[in-house]
Enzyme design. Structure first.
Site, short mmCIF file in Angstrom:
data_model
loop_
_atom_site.label_atom_id
_atom_site.label_comp_id
_atom_site.label_asym_id
_atom_site.label_seq_id
_atom_site.Cartn_x
_atom_site.Cartn_y
_atom_site.Cartn_z
N LYS A 86 0.80 -1.22 0.00
CA LYS A 86 0.00 0.00 0.00
C LYS A 86 0.84 1.28 0.00
CE LYS A 86 -4.36 -1.29 -0.06
NZ LYS A 86 -5.32 -0.92 0.96
N ASP A 133 -7.80 0.41 7.27
CA ASP A 133 -7.87 -0.82 8.05
C ASP A 133 -6.48 -1.21 8.54
OD1 ASP A 133 -10.26 -1.69 5.71
OD2 ASP A 133 -10.70 -1.65 7.85
#
Length: 362
Positions: A86, A133
């Protein structure tokens, strides 16, 4: 489709009928996904001192057992020391935000160009705000710290204390909310607007699409590396690619790259989600071409994929060009982790989290 509690799937019969050259999908715009952009993204990532190409593992014994020629796994546990891909999207988007504020051309975008006292003095400090998250927020926090900026990170209820601690270790002001993921995203947007922050989110909605596009462009480093590694083995292009999806940004980024690179000869692309948060699968199954949300609490061990609303940038591309959509229960994630972590003799061991191995669901 299979009965509840098992893998469910929807095949996209239109995928191979869409004309790539005439596509109206925004992310397939030649100015968005092209070789020049991918090269620029990779140069930016390469400019960080921590950059290394992550491994591409060949699971030859497992491939033989399953009756296929080759199986490759891109191991992002080595990415910038953060154990997740990410950061590729978050760091590039953060860099583009700073470049835009500085009125710099994207071609000038490097870590060295942006990480100077002069730049920080000119900007007067920037605060990146996001909801996560886990891994996206950690990537934003890391990028902000590397670039000498601040970050504020909000997490949905039920988030892991370990992930919260990891984000705080990167210098972020991070907290767990009492909201689900999508509501946490909305709260992050409100906070950014009220506190002169910049929202850097890996989802998109009407009126908020430029930064998510930059994030998706940033992810292209992963697939560009992977194809180079595959080609170096002399095996030719893969025939099938399995991609995990939350809001769909990562999956759409990879698919957009494959369309750019191969057009109609692209690999068969399979989208995999947890059944408690299968918003892409649900949208595909509806058959009306519209995105459909999964609402409420999404109790899946694949926490990084517990997202209920498809990205408005990602969904049109996944709708038109993905070949198959799979919704899988949590026990398949546990099975996939065991398969990778306990390989057949001669295959490398791959340690993966629940979300990262979702394409291995059995």
């Amino acid at each position: 489709m299979n009965k509840a509690g098992e893998l469910k799937y929807v095949a996209n019969e239109r995928a191979r009928k869409q004309e790539v050259e005439e596509s109206t999908v925004p992310f397939l715009n030649r100015e968005t996904v092209n070789r020049e952009t991918v090269n620029r993204v990779r140069r930016f990532h390469q400019s960080f001192p921590q950059y290394e190409v992550t491994p591409l593992h060949s699971l030859n014994k497992l491939a033989g057992k399953l009756g296929v020629k080759k199986i490759w796994v891109k191991d992002e546990s080595f990415r910038f020391g953060l154990n997740a891909f990410k950061v590729l999207g978050g760091s590039y988007a953060a860099g583009m935000v700073l470049a835009e504020k500085l009125d710099r051309e994207p071609a000038q975008l490097t870590f060295g160009e942006l990480n100077t006292d002069a730049v920080r003095a000119q900007l007067g400090g920037v605060t990146f705000v996001t909801a996560t998250d886990g891994n996206h927020g950690r990537g934003i926090a890391w990028a902000a710290q590397q670039l000498g900026q601040k970050s504020v990170v909000f997490m949905p209820r039920g988030s892991s204390e370990t992930r919260l601690a990891n984000i705080r270790k990167e210098g972020a002001d991070a907290s767990v909310t009492d909201l689900n993921y999508d509501d946490a995203v909305r709260w992050a947007g409100t906070y950014a607007a009220e506190n002169n922050g910049t929202l850097v989110q890996d989802s998109a909605w009407d009126g908020y699409e430029q930064i998510p596009v930059w994030i998706m462009q940033g992810y292209c480093t992963l697939i560009d590396e992977a194809l180079e590694q595959i080609m170096a083995e002399g095996e030719g292009a893969p025939t099938h690619v399995f991609l995990q999806a939350g809001v769909g940004s990562f999956a759409a980024s990879m698919l957009g790259y494959l369309l750019m690179q191969f057009g109609e000869d692209r690999p068969v692309t399979v989208i995999v989600e947890p059944d408690e948060a299968a918003c892409i699968y649900k949208s595909a199954a509806a058959g009306d071409g519209k995105p459909h949300a999964v609402e409420g609490y999404m109790p899946t061990i694949m926490a990084g994929l517990a997202c209920g609303e498809p990205s408005t940038v990602a969904w049109p591309l996944l709708r038109d060009y993905a070949d198959l959509y799979i919704s899988c229960p949590d026990y398949t994630a546990a099975s996939g982790m065991r398969i990778l972590g306990n390989p057949l003799e001669g295959d490398p061991k791959v340690i993966s989290g629940e979300s990262g191995q979702s394409g291995w669901a059995y």
